[in-house]
Scaffold this active site. Structure first.
Site, PDB file in Angstrom:
ATOM      1  N   HIS A   1      -1.990 -79.833 -31.291  1.00  0.00           N
ATOM      2  CA  HIS A   1      -1.807 -77.826 -30.477  1.00  0.00           C
ATOM      3  C   HIS A   1      -0.154 -78.059 -30.688  1.00  0.00           C
ATOM      4  CE1 HIS A   1      -1.584 -74.424 -29.493  1.00  0.00           C
ATOM      5  NE2 HIS A   1      -2.456 -74.400 -29.860  1.00  0.00           N
TER       6      HIS A   1
ATOM      7  N   ASP B   1     -10.698 -74.936 -31.156  1.00  0.00           N
ATOM      8  CA  ASP B   1     -11.562 -75.089 -31.901  1.00  0.00           C
ATOM      9  C   ASP B   1     -12.693 -76.637 -32.423  1.00  0.00           C
ATOM     10  OD1 ASP B   1     -10.748 -73.056 -33.495  1.00  0.00           O
ATOM     11  OD2 ASP B   1      -8.831 -74.479 -34.527  1.00  0.00           O
TER      12      ASP B   1
END
Ligand code: CMC
Length: 427
Positions: free
Chosen positions: A306, A363
């Site tokens: 991320h 996700d």
């Protein structure tokens, strides 16, 4: 005493103000940099660039903190309804009971979509990706509400906000129904937001359909977890498009397109496809870890890493726990859940991932829950879009209310310097 930042260029000293956010984040205000020095900054991917001051979402990537308007994501995901969170993001405060009833009622009673939108939808091929369809249809909505073209009046904008929240789930279900060869379902305004979506997705005209409360509660939680994430790629897109004073439908449509990419929201579809591929390939997770580490393979571990979270993604923690609970409650035994767990455990012990601070993101486990709820893989990113909609709206509204200037980055030109045109016959 307020802080300043000093820059020395060609032996000359310049001072720039330092601003501080409410959570002590510091930034150097370089608004006058070019005027004073003739220099600009360059920051590919905006890794160090604050595009705006925002009062909507706070996240601390080092500590794994995420808060909407000051409320922790853990608490909201546990206790709130998605529309309550939508109201919070868009209007800044949790609604009172009266405000909530009015807001919820308005969303409930604007779910029907103009029949001419169906005609546009019918022109799409049966296997069109639902994200492309969604983005196109949201853009098409602007044609049905032309008063949005130059609307700045608060009440007009509020009605568009209600329409977007109410109609996005309706439109989203059309692609799935078409892919199945089934008639589309009209919304049922007796149902709450999540149940209405599920009913439009799964009800058939030939049998009765009861929404499973476990499924609807899981959906509510997932939508809340996705509802905003400050200045990510799609949100920045929405703000940038909106900064030209483009209408809200066009701005949100652009956000949907940005979300579709596999490095952003599209990662949830990629994760399940990756887990399925590993399973079909004999379940050797180490092989895929090695591939992800090998830059020449072009393969990335989807659902990992991320831009901001460098410790853990709090949403991923909540989703992992929810995945276990939901699958147990629904009695679903999904073999890819085991593969996901093995992959996560192996990556978290591997120096490549540890040294780069790569952890599972939102996700990684969300697709496993969506699948257990019966949602097909190519609809996963659409689910993300439904969840992210209140965040996009809130950010668009904040940008317009604050009368932010048009977004227009600069560049450092590296192309050819001036040269003479050569007529085509001489080339
Ligand atoms: N698998 C393997 N290596 C990775 C991965 C990954 N998933 N993510 C980052 N790296 C490596 C990357 O190759 C680089 O290595 P090096 O320093 O040796 O060149 C280093 O880690 C830093 O990566 P980056 O690409 O510079 O980091 P970024 O902040 O630009 O990218 C990211 C963040 C999310 C795009 C990236 O981690 C990624 O591509 N992840 C997979 C896609 C994904 O799951 N996206 C969903 C993000 S969360 C939800 C959302 O935004 O919608």
């Amino acid at each position: 005493m307020s802080q300043i930042a000093e820059v020395t260029i060609d032996g000359q000293n310049y001072q720039f103000p330092v601003i501080e956010g409410s959570e002590s984040e510091k930034a150097i205000d370089i608004a006058k940099l070019r005027d004073q020095t003739g220099y600009i900054t360059i920051d590919s991917g905006f890794k160090n660039t604050g595009a705006t001051k925002s009062a909507i979402t706070f996240l601390d990537g080092e500590e794994g903190i995420l808060r909407y308007r000051g409320y922790s994501i853990e608490e909201l995901a546990e206790k709130a309804s998605f529309l309550e969170v939508a109201y919070l993001l868009i209007y800044g405060e949790l609604p009172t009971q009266e405000e909530y009833q009015k807001f919820e009622h308005e969303v409930r009673t604007h779910t029907l979509v103009n029949e001419d939108m169906r005609k546009i939808f019918e022109g799409f091929p049966v296997n069109a990706h639902p994200m492309g369809v969604l983005s196109s249809l949201v853009s098409a909505m602007s044609a049905f509400y032309p008063d949005t073209y130059d609307s700045t009046a608060e009440d007009v904008t509020d009605l568009h906000i209600i329409r977007l929240l109410a109609k996005l789930p309706t439109i989203a279900t059309w692609s799935y129904k078409k892919s199945q060869g089934h008639p589309v379902n009209y919304p049922n305004n007796n149902l709450d937001y999540c149940s209405n979506f599920l009913s439009m997705m799964f009800a058939l005209p030939v049998e009765s359909y009861e929404v499973d409360p476990v499924v609807s509660a899981a959906l509510n939680k997932l939508l809340i977890l996705h509802a905003d994430h400050e200045q990510n790629c799609s949100t920045s897109t929405v703000r940038l498009v909106g900064s030209s004073q483009a209408n809200i439908y066009s701005s949100i449509s652009a956000g949907i397109s940005a979300l579709w990419g596999p490095l952003h929201g599209g990662a949830n579809q990629e994760v399940i496809e990756m887990l399925e591929a590993i399973r079909a390939d004999g379940g050797d997770t180490q092989k895929y870890i090695n591939m992800a580490k090998d830059k020449s393979s072009g393969f990335r571990l989807f659902g990992f890493g991320h831009r901001v979270y460098k410790n853990f993604d709090p949403r991923a923690r909540i989703i992992k726990k929810a995945a276990n609970e939901v699958l147990t409650k629904l009695g679903v035994n999904d073999p890819v859940l085991d593969i996901a767990r093995q992959l996560e455990a192996a990556a978290l012990e591997d120096d490549y991932f540890v040294s780069r601070k790569l952890y599972p993101n939102v996700d990684f486990y969300s697709g496993i829950i969506y699948r257990a709820l019966g949602i097909p893989t190519n609809m996963f990113t659409v689910m993300f879009a439904i969840g992210r909609l209140p965040g996009w709206i809130a950010q668009w509204k904040e940008m317009r209310t604050n009368k932010e200037p048009i977004g227009r980055p600069r560049q450092v030109y590296v192309g050819p310097t001036q040269r003479e045109f050569v007529a085509i016959e001489n080339r």
